[in-house]
Design a protein around this motif. Structure first.
Motif, short mmCIF file in Angstrom:
data_model
loop_
_atom_site.label_atom_id
_atom_site.label_comp_id
_atom_site.label_asym_id
_atom_site.label_seq_id
_atom_site.Cartn_x
_atom_site.Cartn_y
_atom_site.Cartn_z
N ASN A 187 -9.10 6.20 -9.99
CA ASN A 187 -8.20 5.95 -8.86
C ASN A 187 -6.96 5.21 -9.34
OD1 ASN A 187 -9.93 6.96 -6.70
ND2 ASN A 187 -11.25 5.25 -7.28
N LEU A 188 -5.79 5.69 -8.94
CA LEU A 188 -4.53 5.06 -9.33
C LEU A 188 -4.30 3.75 -8.60
CD1 LEU A 188 -2.12 8.13 -9.26
CD2 LEU A 188 -2.90 6.91 -11.30
N PHE A 189 -3.70 2.79 -9.31
CA PHE A 189 -3.16 1.58 -8.71
C PHE A 189 -2.06 1.08 -9.61
CE2 PHE A 189 -6.47 0.01 -11.48
CZ PHE A 189 -5.99 -1.18 -12.00
N CYS A 190 -1.21 0.20 -9.09
CA CYS A 190 -0.08 -0.31 -9.87
C CYS A 190 -0.10 -1.83 -9.90
CB CYS A 190 1.24 0.16 -9.26
SG CYS A 190 1.48 1.94 -9.34
N VAL A 191 0.43 -2.37 -10.99
CA VAL A 191 0.62 -3.81 -11.14
C VAL A 191 2.12 -4.02 -11.35
CG1 VAL A 191 0.08 -5.85 -12.51
CG2 VAL A 191 -1.67 -4.09 -12.15
N GLY A 192 2.75 -4.75 -10.45
CA GLY A 192 4.19 -4.90 -10.53
C GLY A 192 4.63 -6.35 -10.45
N SER A 193 5.84 -6.56 -10.91
CA SER A 193 6.45 -7.88 -10.80
C SER A 193 7.96 -7.73 -10.77
CB SER A 193 6.04 -8.78 -11.97
OG SER A 193 6.52 -8.27 -13.18
N LYS A 194 8.60 -8.76 -10.31
CA LYS A 194 10.06 -8.81 -10.32
C LYS A 194 10.51 -8.63 -11.78
CE LYS A 194 13.80 -11.98 -9.27
NZ LYS A 194 14.12 -13.35 -8.83
N PRO A 195 11.54 -7.84 -12.02
CA PRO A 195 12.02 -7.69 -13.40
C PRO A 195 12.39 -9.06 -13.98
CG PRO A 195 13.04 -6.06 -11.99
CD PRO A 195 12.31 -7.02 -11.09
N VAL A 220 0.87 -1.17 0.00
CA VAL A 220 0.00 0.00 0.00
C VAL A 220 0.91 1.22 0.00
CG1 VAL A 220 -1.73 1.30 1.28
CG2 VAL A 220 -1.85 -1.20 1.22
N ASN A 221 0.71 2.10 -0.97
CA ASN A 221 1.50 3.33 -1.10
C ASN A 221 0.84 4.47 -0.35
OD1 ASN A 221 3.59 2.54 -2.85
ND2 ASN A 221 2.17 2.59 -4.56
N VAL A 222 1.66 5.25 0.33
CA VAL A 222 1.17 6.41 1.06
C VAL A 222 2.02 7.62 0.67
CG1 VAL A 222 0.74 7.42 3.33
CG2 VAL A 222 0.51 4.94 3.01
N ASP A 223 1.39 8.66 0.12
CA ASP A 223 2.11 9.91 -0.13
C ASP A 223 2.46 10.53 1.22
OD1 ASP A 223 1.83 9.61 -2.83
OD2 ASP A 223 0.46 11.28 -3.11
N ARG A 240 -5.83 14.25 -5.86
CA ARG A 240 -4.85 13.19 -6.11
C ARG A 240 -4.96 12.18 -4.98
NH1 ARG A 240 -0.60 10.41 -7.01
NH2 ARG A 240 1.44 10.49 -6.10
N ASN A 241 -4.91 10.92 -5.35
CA ASN A 241 -4.90 9.88 -4.33
C ASN A 241 -3.70 10.11 -3.42
OD1 ASN A 241 -6.78 8.81 -6.07
ND2 ASN A 241 -5.87 6.80 -6.16
N THR A 242 -3.90 10.05 -2.13
CA THR A 242 -2.76 10.06 -1.22
C THR A 242 -2.42 8.64 -0.83
OG1 THR A 242 -4.17 10.34 0.71
CG2 THR A 242 -3.31 12.34 -0.30
N LEU A 243 -3.20 7.70 -1.31
CA LEU A 243 -3.02 6.30 -1.01
C LEU A 243 -3.45 5.51 -2.23
CD1 LEU A 243 -2.71 4.30 1.53
CD2 LEU A 243 -5.18 4.45 1.64
N HIS A 244 -2.66 4.52 -2.65
CA HIS A 244 -3.12 3.63 -3.72
C HIS A 244 -2.57 2.24 -3.52
CE1 HIS A 244 0.66 4.83 -5.91
NE2 HIS A 244 0.61 3.59 -6.29
N LEU A 245 -3.22 1.27 -4.13
CA LEU A 245 -2.82 -0.12 -4.00
C LEU A 245 -1.78 -0.49 -5.04
CD1 LEU A 245 -6.30 -1.79 -3.48
CD2 LEU A 245 -4.58 -1.31 -1.73
N ASP A 246 -0.85 -1.34 -4.63
CA ASP A 246 0.09 -2.00 -5.53
C ASP A 246 -0.27 -3.47 -5.54
OD1 ASP A 246 1.60 0.21 -6.15
OD2 ASP A 246 3.31 -0.34 -4.92
N PHE A 247 -0.43 -4.04 -6.72
CA PHE A 247 -0.70 -5.46 -6.85
C PHE A 247 0.52 -6.14 -7.43
CE2 PHE A 247 -4.82 -3.40 -7.02
CZ PHE A 247 -5.54 -4.15 -6.09
N GLY A 248 0.83 -7.30 -6.91
CA GLY A 248 1.95 -8.07 -7.42
C GLY A 248 1.47 -9.25 -8.24
N VAL A 249 2.21 -9.56 -9.27
CA VAL A 249 1.94 -10.74 -10.10
C VAL A 249 3.26 -11.48 -10.30
CG1 VAL A 249 -0.06 -9.74 -11.28
CG2 VAL A 249 2.20 -9.45 -12.26
#
Length: 124
Positions: A113-121, A9-12, A63-72
């Motif tokens: 609403n912003l969110f991110c999808v991330g994975s190991k490079p 969870v990201n927090v500005d 602007r979102n001060t908080l957004h979710l990061d999802f991992g795959v």
């Protein structure tokens, strides 16, 4: 079935080190990473959600001060992003190679609403 999980969870934050120290103490977690304007707090137990504090110059209305990061899993980010686009999300930008531990795609849900999808490079 989806491979999408909440990774962090990201927090500005105006002062990410101070805020991360507070949340580490509050949750029993620990500060496990710092990189320029980012500070990471790992959960006290495996399987918990990481907190990610990101420096901003000011809090901005709208602007979102908080957004979710999802991992795959490695190699599945692009296919998951396309699946989410099919559900109504919109791709905003890609961050690849900026940090050594994750590449991500920033997206918006149908309400913006912003969110991110991330994975190991891949290959690292």
């Amino acid at each position: 079935m989806t491979a999408l999980t909440v990774a962090s969870v990201n927090v500005d934050s105006l002062d990410p080190e101070r805020l991360a120290a507070f949340w580490a103490a509050a949750t029993g977690g620990s500060i496990t990473g710092k990189h320029e304007d980012f500070v990471f707090v790992s959960p006290p137990e495996e399987g918990g959600v990481m907190l990610f504090f990101q420096r901003v110059d000011r809090k901005e209305p709208g602007r979102n001060t908080l957004h979710l990061d999802f991992g795959v899993p490695e190699g599945e980010r692009e296919s998951e992003v396309r699946r989410l686009e099919g559900l109504g999300a919109e791709r905003q930008w890609e961050v690849v190679g900026e940090v050594p531990w994750v590449d991500w795609t920033t997206m918006t849900d149908p309400e913006g609403n912003l969110f991110c999808v991330g994975s190991k490079p891949e290959g690292k």
